[in-house]
Design an enzyme around this catalytic site. Structure first.
Site: not given
Length: 616
Positions: A326-327
């Site tokens: 993810g981020s």
């Protein structure tokens, strides 16, 4: 008297004695009533005596020859055969080296012990022998009696018997009872560091972790003892007793800190007991050396109970299990954009709430109207769209180069078995949608250790040092051999690393996604991540829950430690800043205090998250 007629066929009766021959005339008459005996001539008697003497001589020669052969020619062989029947050869087990934490605390070590075995064909009195051993071995008499009367010549009565008990059994001098070396491996810390240390099998070979990776160094070399025994297999006091000594194994000292390892495992165990987190991993590294000082995953296992533990739990997920980060991947994308000159922390972009990418549309966490964010604001707010815009400036091929330079798509080389390289597809094969997903941490898979290594690179001024978990080995003679320290590789410039540290600090600051990642008294830099988890029931993302992550370092103004946390939450939609950041903060607070790290001497800067985007 009447006259008899004359028979013309009858011979006339001789009226005078017959004449003797000359031989008969010399032969004496035998007495009346005795049997006539025929005597042997001297010639015949002499011949027979000679034959008898010859046979006797031949027999004597044969016997003498056999004696010469037995005592002279084959005497040594027969003596050796007799001696061989009395000789027994036993292995002398080498003591396996210890596994120690960085302060010398034992995480695994070996003590001397014995296996008690019987040769039922030599046991003289099974009942008496069983009664003598039952208390010492803690084995019922009936079971011992069965073992002592079993078929064959090798019956195991008990294993891993301590030396004090072994000495008592030896003193009993029980016929047919033999003690074999069987050292016992102990793991005094239990589950603490268990996934790193690993375990050994019944044959003493390492099967996981450091026990497997350093099996050759830990094992040593067994010796042998050759001893002459008498009846019942008891050694003869004045008999042959020769030994080739064993060479014990080397100790392996890790970079792990036992106290910190315990704290990390306890914090993860708390998280895994909340009903939402099914698995969680954490890695703690020194920012400037790459040394791993703690590595854990919940649930863990106790190496001493490995044989009865669910096999699915016997690995080390922090290095073997991959997930979509993810981020937290956005730090790599923005590093590439700044390093290649496409942006600075203050560059302003007009960021919409969504962006088309091939056959899909990628959105921010919530769709919104265009916002003029600085690059710092894009990272602090974790904007997917803003990150994709910058990634397109960098280009797919160039972004892949940076990702691989940061260590993604390949193993780190840490001294542990079973490490995964993660999954990073060649950029030439990226579709338009994948090219949009990879920069924001979807469509790429990593391990917790790999993500820790990415942020170690930024914390270390742009120089990546491959992570290490072994400090040194110590030979039985005390010689210490340090493990080679890998050379660092510059991935981004020091200037880019400083700018990234500044922007990552904004993530934990006001307006960022991770205020729960703050550590009192210290400036913290880090990034949250919330990535969809594949649903194994449908092979899709729907209903799969999320992987929530937080990776960061502190103090941000003088980095000392890097911590990566990832939590697998199949039934939760909570974000990384809500669940992973607090775990990070707790662990970072502990390690900074334990290492007496001086609190930050300067306040956190003010961050400009928005601005005015230039008009086209």
């Amino acid at each position: 008297m009447p006259h008899r007629p004359t028979d013309p066929t009858r011979r006339p009766v001789r009226t005078t004695p017959p004449r003797r021959t000359s031989t008969e005339a010399l032969r004496p008459r035998r007495a009346p009533g005795t049997r006539r005996t025929r005597g042997l001539s001297p010639t015949v008697r002499t011949r027979r005596n000679r034959w008898g003497l010859g046979v006797l001589v031949v027999l004597l020669v044969a016997v003498a020859t056999k004696l010469v052969v037995l005592q002279g020619i084959d005497g040594t062989a027969y003596a050796q055969a007799a001696e061989s029947d009395r000789m027994r050869v036993f292995d002398i087990a080498a003591i396996r080296g210890a596994v120690l934490d960085r302060d010398g605390n034992p995480l695994a070590y070996t003590v001397e012990a014995s296996k008690v075995v019987a040769d039922p064909t030599v046991v003289e009195d099974p009942d008496r022998t069983a009664l003598a051993l039952t208390t010492l071995l803690g084995v019922p008499v009936d079971q011992l009696t069965d073992d002592l009367t079993a078929s064959g010549r090798y019956s195991v009565l008990a294993e891993h018997v301590d030396t004090a008990t072994s000495d008592q059994i030896t003193a009993l001098e029980l016929p047919g009872i033999v003690l074999e070396d069987q050292p016992t491996r102990l793991y005094p810390a239990g589950t603490v560091g268990g996934q790193v240390v690993g375990f050994i099998g019944r044959d003493g070979d390492g099967l996981a972790g450091i026990e497997q990776r350093y099996d050759d160094q830990l094992s040593g070399t067994d010796g042998t003892r050759r001893v002459e025994v008498g009846a019942g297999g008891i050694p003869i006091p004045s008999g042959i007793d020769e030994s080739t000594p064993a060479v014990d194994g080397s100790d392996v000292t890790l970079t792990i800190d036992e106290d910190l390892q315990y704290t990390v495992q306890q914090r993860l165990a708390t998280e895994c007991s909340n009903g939402q987190t099914t698995r969680g991993s954490a890695v703690v590294m020194e920012a400037h050396t790459g040394r791993v000082v703690a590595m854990a995953t919940c649930p863990g296992y106790d190496p001493s109970q490995a044989s009865t533990t669910d096999p699915d739990l016997l690995g080390n997920p922090a290095i073997s299990d991959v997930f979509e980060p993810g981020s937290v991947m956005k730090a790599v994308t923005l590093s590439a954009a700044i390093e290649d000159g496409h942006a600075t922390p203050d560059t302003v972009l007009s960021v919409n709430g969504h962006i088309p990418a091939g056959d899909v549309v990628v959105t921010d966490a919530h769709d919104h109207a265009p916002v003029d964010w600085t690059v710092t604001g894009i990272l602090a707010k974790s904007s997917n769209v803003g990150t994709i815009m910058l990634a397109r400036e960098v280009g797919d091929a160039r972004l892949e180069q940076y990702m691989r330079a940061f260590g993604l798509g390949s193993t780190t080389g840490i001294e542990l078995p079973g490490e995964s390289a993660g999954i990073l597809q060649d950029s030439a094969d990226w579709t338009a949608s994948r090219a949009a997903n990879v920069p924001i941490g979807q469509g790429v898979s990593v391990t917790a250790l790999q993500m820790a290594s990415v942020y170690q690179t930024i914390a270390n001024g742009g120089v990546r040092i491959p992570p290490r978990i072994v400090e040194s080995t110590t030979a039985p003679d005390g010689t210490v051999t340090p493990e080679p320290q890998p050379e660092g590789t510059r991935v981004i410039s020091e200037s880019t690393a400083q700018q990234m540290a500044y922007m990552l600090e904004a993530v934990v600051g006001p307006g960022g996604t991770a205020p729960l990642g703050e550590v009192p008294g210290f400036r913290v830099a880090g990034k949250t991540g919330t990535a969809q988890r594949a649903n194994p029931e449908c092979g899709c993302y729907s209903g799969g829950g999320y992987f929530t992550t937080f990776v960061g370092f502190a103090p941000a103004d003088d980095p000392q430690y890097v911590i990566a946390v990832d939590l697998e939450r199949p039934n939760s939609d909570a974000e990384g800043g809500q669940v992973a950041a607090p775990v990070f903060a707790d662990l970072m607070q502990y390690v900074l205090a334990a290492d007496d790290v001086v609190p930050s001497g300067s306040p956190r800067p003010d961050f400009q998250l928005t601005g005015t985007a230039p008009t086209n």
